[in-house]
Write a protein that holds these residues in place. Sequence first.
Motif, PDB file in Angstrom:
ATOM      1  N   GLY A   8      42.915  35.149  37.759  1.00 36.54           N
ATOM      2  CA  GLY A   8      43.015  35.067  36.307  1.00 36.54           C
ATOM      3  C   GLY A   8      43.621  36.331  35.724  1.00 36.54           C
ATOM      4  N   ASN A   9      43.497  36.479  34.414  1.00 36.88           N
ATOM      5  CA  ASN A   9      44.081  37.621  33.696  1.00 36.88           C
ATOM      6  C   ASN A   9      43.413  38.938  34.064  1.00 36.88           C
ATOM      7  N   LYS A  10      42.127  38.891  34.334  1.00 36.53           N
ATOM      8  CA  LYS A  10      41.418  40.116  34.696  1.00 36.53           C
ATOM      9  C   LYS A  10      41.986  40.688  35.994  1.00 36.53           C
ATOM     10  N   PHE A  11      42.274  39.823  36.961  1.00 43.14           N
ATOM     11  CA  PHE A  11      42.873  40.267  38.222  1.00 43.14           C
ATOM     12  C   PHE A  11      44.234  40.914  37.950  1.00 43.14           C
ATOM     13  N   ARG A  12      45.057  40.275  37.129  1.00 45.51           N
ATOM     14  CA  ARG A  12      46.385  40.812  36.839  1.00 45.51           C
ATOM     15  C   ARG A  12      46.281  42.185  36.181  1.00 45.51           C
ATOM     16  N   HIS A  13      45.358  42.335  35.240  1.00 44.33           N
ATOM     17  CA  HIS A  13      45.194  43.621  34.549  1.00 44.33           C
ATOM     18  C   HIS A  13      44.727  44.717  35.519  1.00 44.33           C
ATOM     19  N   LYS A  14      43.724  44.427  36.349  1.00 43.73           N
ATOM     20  CA  LYS A  14      43.191  45.449  37.257  1.00 43.73           C
ATOM     21  C   LYS A  14      44.200  45.807  38.344  1.00 43.73           C
ATOM     22  N   VAL A  15      44.945  44.817  38.850  1.00 43.66           N
ATOM     23  CA  VAL A  15      45.948  45.115  39.877  1.00 43.66           C
ATOM     24  C   VAL A  15      47.070  45.943  39.282  1.00 43.66           C
ATOM     25  N   THR A  16      47.472  45.635  38.045  1.00 42.08           N
ATOM     26  CA  THR A  16      48.515  46.441  37.388  1.00 42.08           C
ATOM     27  C   THR A  16      48.052  47.881  37.263  1.00 42.08           C
ATOM     28  N   THR A  17      46.818  48.091  36.837  1.00 42.02           N
ATOM     29  CA  THR A  17      46.265  49.448  36.717  1.00 42.02           C
ATOM     30  C   THR A  17      46.210  50.127  38.076  1.00 42.02           C
ATOM     31  N   PHE A  63      36.848  50.236  41.816  1.00 47.60           N
ATOM     32  CA  PHE A  63      36.947  48.781  41.661  1.00 47.60           C
ATOM     33  C   PHE A  63      36.367  48.102  42.886  1.00 47.60           C
ATOM     34  N   TYR A  64      35.733  46.990  42.661  1.00 51.09           N
ATOM     35  CA  TYR A  64      35.253  46.153  43.755  1.00 51.09           C
ATOM     36  C   TYR A  64      35.989  44.818  43.689  1.00 51.09           C
ATOM     37  N   LEU A  65      36.124  44.189  44.827  1.00 51.19           N
ATOM     38  CA  LEU A  65      36.906  42.963  44.894  1.00 51.19           C
ATOM     39  C   LEU A  65      36.333  41.870  43.985  1.00 51.19           C
ATOM     40  N   HIS A  66      35.017  41.792  43.898  1.00 49.96           N
ATOM     41  CA  HIS A  66      34.441  40.745  43.047  1.00 49.96           C
ATOM     42  C   HIS A  66      34.784  40.964  41.574  1.00 49.96           C
ATOM     43  N   GLU A  67      35.022  42.216  41.199  1.00 45.91           N
ATOM     44  CA  GLU A  67      35.444  42.480  39.816  1.00 45.91           C
ATOM     45  C   GLU A  67      36.856  41.952  39.577  1.00 45.91           C
ATOM     46  N   PHE A  68      37.694  42.013  40.591  1.00 42.88           N
ATOM     47  CA  PHE A  68      39.064  41.503  40.483  1.00 42.88           C
ATOM     48  C   PHE A  68      39.063  39.973  40.308  1.00 42.88           C
ATOM     49  N   LEU A  69      38.165  39.354  41.007  1.00 45.83           N
ATOM     50  CA  LEU A  69      38.172  37.882  41.055  1.00 45.83           C
ATOM     51  C   LEU A  69      37.141  37.252  40.120  1.00 45.83           C
ATOM     52  N   GLU A  70      36.647  38.017  39.169  1.00 43.06           N
ATOM     53  CA  GLU A  70      35.570  37.544  38.316  1.00 43.06           C
ATOM     54  C   GLU A  70      35.946  36.302  37.506  1.00 43.06           C
ATOM     55  N   ASP A  71      37.122  36.239  36.948  1.00 44.57           N
ATOM     56  CA  ASP A  71      37.514  35.070  36.159  1.00 44.57           C
ATOM     57  C   ASP A  71      38.356  34.084  36.962  1.00 44.57           C
ATOM     58  N   GLY A  72      38.373  34.239  38.286  1.00 44.48           N
ATOM     59  CA  GLY A  72      39.130  33.331  39.155  1.00 44.48           C
ATOM     60  C   GLY A  72      38.218  32.295  39.793  1.00 44.48           C
ATOM     61  N   SER A  73      38.774  31.564  40.707  1.00 48.00           N
ATOM     62  CA  SER A  73      38.009  30.543  41.428  1.00 48.00           C
ATOM     63  C   SER A  73      38.661  30.308  42.781  1.00 48.00           C
TER      64      SER A  73
END
Length: 197
Positions: A8-17, A63-73
């Motif tokens: 989701g968007n949260k993953f995109r934002h954290k990976v960009t950072t 960062f933890y991986l679960h934070e990256f995937l929080e709004d994903g599935s």
Amino acid sequence: MALAFVVGNKFRHKVTTLLENASVPQDLREELEEILENESTTKLSFKTARKLKKYLQDNGHPFYLHEFLEDGSLYLPEVVKPPRNPELVARLEKIKAKLANEEYNRMTRNVNTQQMSHSGGLAELGRDVRSAKAAVVTVLNFLVTVAAAFACSYMGSQYLFTETTSRVIAAVIAASVVGLAELYVLVRTMEGELGEP
């Protein structure tokens, strides 16, 4: 079976950072940039997720991986059912029809159509009329017997009692005794007809 994550968007934002502030290995950077650049690609493979997790652990990132995937599935591909074999379908239909026919034959095994056609005739009507006639005669016999016992007791008690009340009570008692005796005989007769001892 799950093959990837839908990000989701949260993953995109954290990976960009993460890509801006850290030195990510080249192969992992390319895979992550490909996901970020391509808006239609929203899948993160398990292999890339493992690489990212290992990189985060090794470098002590907050960062933890679960934070990256929080709004994903999880990405679950659609299961494509193979087409059914027409020969198999035809064979199954034949088996179903055969089983239904066997079930019908089992249910109607003890039905005799010839006996059914004869049972609706005049012979059955005659038996029914005789049975009803016997029941009516039995009830009338019971009523006449009880009434006769009452009348005889009432007339005979005039020699014992002078009051009408006493005569009526004596007649009712005598008629009740005769009625109960008649019922007992009737029940015993019916038991004998039904075959009970």
